[in-house]
Design an enzyme around this catalytic site. Sequence first.
Site, PDB file in Angstrom:
ATOM      1  N   GLN A  91     -56.511  76.682  -2.276  1.00 32.84           N
ATOM      2  CA  GLN A  91     -56.662  76.441  -0.848  1.00 32.84           C
ATOM      3  C   GLN A  91     -57.744  77.372  -0.315  1.00 32.84           C
ATOM      4  O   GLN A  91     -57.619  78.588  -0.415  1.00 32.84           O
ATOM      5  CB  GLN A  91     -55.318  76.734  -0.196  1.00 32.84           C
ATOM      6  CG  GLN A  91     -55.337  76.741   1.302  1.00 32.84           C
ATOM      7  CD  GLN A  91     -54.117  77.450   1.818  1.00 32.84           C
ATOM      8  OE1 GLN A  91     -53.006  77.058   1.509  1.00 32.84           O
ATOM      9  NE2 GLN A  91     -54.306  78.508   2.578  1.00 32.84           N
ATOM     10  N   GLU A 127     -48.254  91.686  11.822  1.00 34.45           N
ATOM     11  CA  GLU A 127     -48.525  91.546  13.262  1.00 34.45           C
ATOM     12  C   GLU A 127     -48.585  90.075  13.675  1.00 34.45           C
ATOM     13  O   GLU A 127     -48.079  89.693  14.724  1.00 34.45           O
ATOM     14  CB  GLU A 127     -49.839  92.265  13.604  1.00 34.45           C
ATOM     15  CG  GLU A 127     -49.760  93.786  13.489  1.00 34.45           C
ATOM     16  CD  GLU A 127     -49.618  94.292  12.046  1.00 34.45           C
ATOM     17  OE1 GLU A 127     -50.153  93.649  11.119  1.00 34.45           O
ATOM     18  OE2 GLU A 127     -48.950  95.331  11.851  1.00 34.45           O
ATOM     19  N   GLU A 175     -46.052  75.484   4.238  1.00 34.46           N
ATOM     20  CA  GLU A 175     -45.853  76.786   3.607  1.00 34.46           C
ATOM     21  C   GLU A 175     -44.455  77.299   3.960  1.00 34.46           C
ATOM     22  O   GLU A 175     -43.760  77.884   3.142  1.00 34.46           O
ATOM     23  CB  GLU A 175     -46.933  77.747   4.111  1.00 34.46           C
ATOM     24  CG  GLU A 175     -46.989  79.053   3.343  1.00 34.46           C
ATOM     25  CD  GLU A 175     -48.168  79.913   3.780  1.00 34.46           C
ATOM     26  OE1 GLU A 175     -48.574  79.823   4.965  1.00 34.46           O
ATOM     27  OE2 GLU A 175     -48.676  80.661   2.948  1.00 34.46           O
ATOM     28  N   SER A 195     -59.211  81.278   4.167  1.00 35.57           N
ATOM     29  CA  SER A 195     -59.666  82.566   4.720  1.00 35.57           C
ATOM     30  C   SER A 195     -61.144  82.812   4.460  1.00 35.57           C
ATOM     31  O   SER A 195     -61.699  82.377   3.447  1.00 35.57           O
ATOM     32  CB  SER A 195     -58.889  83.719   4.088  1.00 35.57           C
ATOM     33  OG  SER A 195     -57.544  83.650   4.471  1.00 35.57           O
ATOM     34  N   SER A 244     -56.602  82.401  -3.917  1.00 31.23           N
ATOM     35  CA  SER A 244     -55.787  82.621  -5.119  1.00 31.23           C
ATOM     36  C   SER A 244     -56.110  81.566  -6.153  1.00 31.23           C
ATOM     37  O   SER A 244     -56.130  80.372  -5.833  1.00 31.23           O
ATOM     38  CB  SER A 244     -54.291  82.509  -4.795  1.00 31.23           C
ATOM     39  OG  SER A 244     -53.962  83.360  -3.741  1.00 31.23           O
TER      40      SER A 244
END
Lengths: 418, 371
Positions: free
Chosen positions: A135, A384, A256, A138, A173
């Site tokens: 995937q 966060e 997810e 990011s 990953s």
Amino acid sequence: MNFDDTPQEAAFRAEVRAWIDANAPTHLLEGLRSSGFGGLNLEGADPITLSKNWQKKKAEAGWACLHWPKEYGGRGATPIERVIWGQEEGPYGALGGVFIIGHGMCGPTMMAFAAEEHKRRYLPPLAAGEEIWCQLFSEPAGGSDLAGLRTRAEPASDGSGDWIINGQKIWTSGAHYSDYGILITRTDPTVPKHKGMTMFFLDMHSPGIEIRPIKQANGQSGFNEVYFTDVRIPDGQRLGAVGDGWKVSLTTLMNERLSIGSGMSTGFPELFDLCCRIETQNGLAVDDPAVRSKLATWAVRTTGLKYTGFRALSALSRGEIPGPENSIGKLVAGPTMQEIAMFAEDLQGQAGVISDPDIAAANGRFQAMLMRSPATRVEGGTDEILRNIIAERVLGLPADIRVDKDVPFNMIPTSGRA
Amino acid sequence: MNFEFSDEQKQMATQARRYLADKCPSTAVRAILEGPEPYDKALWKGLAEMGFLGVVIPEEYGGLGLGYLELCVIAEELGRALAPVPFSSSVMLATEFLLAAGSDAQKRAWLPRLASGDAIGTFAYAEKAGAVTPKTIQLSAANNRLNGAKTAVPDGDIADFAVVAARTGTSISLYLVDLSAAGVTRTTLDTIDPSRSHARIDFADAAAEPLGAPGEGLRLISEVFDRAAVLTAFEQIGGADRTLEMARDYALERMAFGRPIGSFQAIKHMLADMYVSATLARSNGCYGAWALSTGAAELPEAAATARVSATQAFQHCAKNNIQVHGGMGFTWAFDCHLFYRRSNLLSVNLGSLSQWEDTLIQRLRARNTAA
């Protein structure tokens, strides 16, 4: 209130257990049980090959991607049956690690947005572990602020309708062993950032893709940087409409959360075991009141997560869809593991620095946890971001004020020192 | 797998919540906190009429004969409402001691009156500051007469009878004492939470009858405390949930710097952490409730787990509720302090947090050794 299977669930569990007993690679069991963080202990054998072998065997018997429809390589099982499978597969489940992203996120996204011919072509080999997916989300400029991504997709100038990709992804990953990936790109930088993105899937062997492993702070390399230089993707591999990439990515991310497993590890059982064997200045650690107080706090966090998982399963078996409340799993487990690792090091005193698994207590698992846990608190949503999700989507507090929300993407400041 | 309360149990919770919203608003809690009455008698009577005081008491003794899951959901609602009534003393402890060790005559004498609310019972345990251990129990029993004193006895000033832990030679035994008997003197104490009254009780040759076999005191206390720990955990879970809601509501309404304060991450993250504590406590509570209701062998471990988790959660939520409210949270007029008081009262009921933490680890260790 009970932990019992319904008669149907019990019958299903018996069937699963019988098949696993007869077919699992039992010679790998010891190694899988003692596997630490970031690697499988398979005595030198290639983990990808062993993982693919086990997945293939499962697929041939109809035990791959249980919750997927049969025509795409699944079993059409209920969510609770999928959970029972996971419980029974136990340590062998670690062999599925390389497929988690493909099965948990890429597959469901393809199922929701790909053309029928593509679903029939790509989903069964994905389910059977013949092809691995990654995937590509990011980016260096888009982590927690995923919608800040800059990788461009532009229409090819040759009129073919193809898209040309340029840019860079990071923290991908398994990119180095993946065959396909889903990729989110920016197609229109002149509109506000959430509106100008488009999702694709692509062949990871396409010309123009360069994959560089990232050497992590703990010395291992599970992630990659992926560079795109004029990579061509046919328009037929677009997932969702042009400009709808954000909406498509939310489907992926929601899936997810559906991947409820047996819960994340906190390291508590290992710590408790250590405390029953190691001495403090007051005698055996587990008898030291100061140690007990800390242990109790970590014990109730660990059981609390376990039973929160059970409550989610109860909801699942009633047909309810898990929601954002499941964000607490990683939010609790990540920091707890880090605290536990630090305390375990403290208990070991000077020898706590030793990471050699042949010498260190618990085969060096605490030192591995110490060095891996900072990543757990960041990957897949930082502590966060998870707190924001709970605050906004569970408790109903206002969304953060986003100063870039209505600004065309190419007008958003890119330096804090402007 | 079914790890939630049944629809009937949830219905009972809804019924209790509606009733308490009507009969036990915070003005009712304040009336006890600020006034001369030691507890809300009308509310107590009302709870009795709903059957809530005799949920687990068998029908032959005037109760509903239901299970502990029902009692857990009621305890939670009473915790949410900060009900100023002697429920924990009378229902979670005195009733449980009678069910665990009472003779048929003792059960017949007290259980129907406990169920109807006509009698209040309590448990007298601590004698001075510090953990209660067999050594610190100095109140002595001889020839069915008690001599000594107990302190900080919950509802000690209003109870009709007390179960008393007494020294009998080298062992600890339990006695049942009619508190209106000669030789019993009660003194109401000033406490951090006057909405739940506490007393010192002096026994000077006071008549008592044995409860359970001689020397069985510590075993019975441990057994009943485990049961009460799960029930108290639900009372604390109710309080934790309510304080989280109060803080959330205030964060949505209160404006500062031109924004609702709930839009600041400092506040959002504090509230998220409160949610996490409350959620873990509820999940651990469910485990305790399961063990209690099924009589599972895991009860000692599950009870300590539920208790530690719920104490942490209620204290965490109640203190941060004040923080979110800022200065207003420290006014007498706002209800934040009522919950802060109750959270810190409940944290030491039945043994303090550090004692339960210690107990939990001892029990985990025992299981590991056995395994």
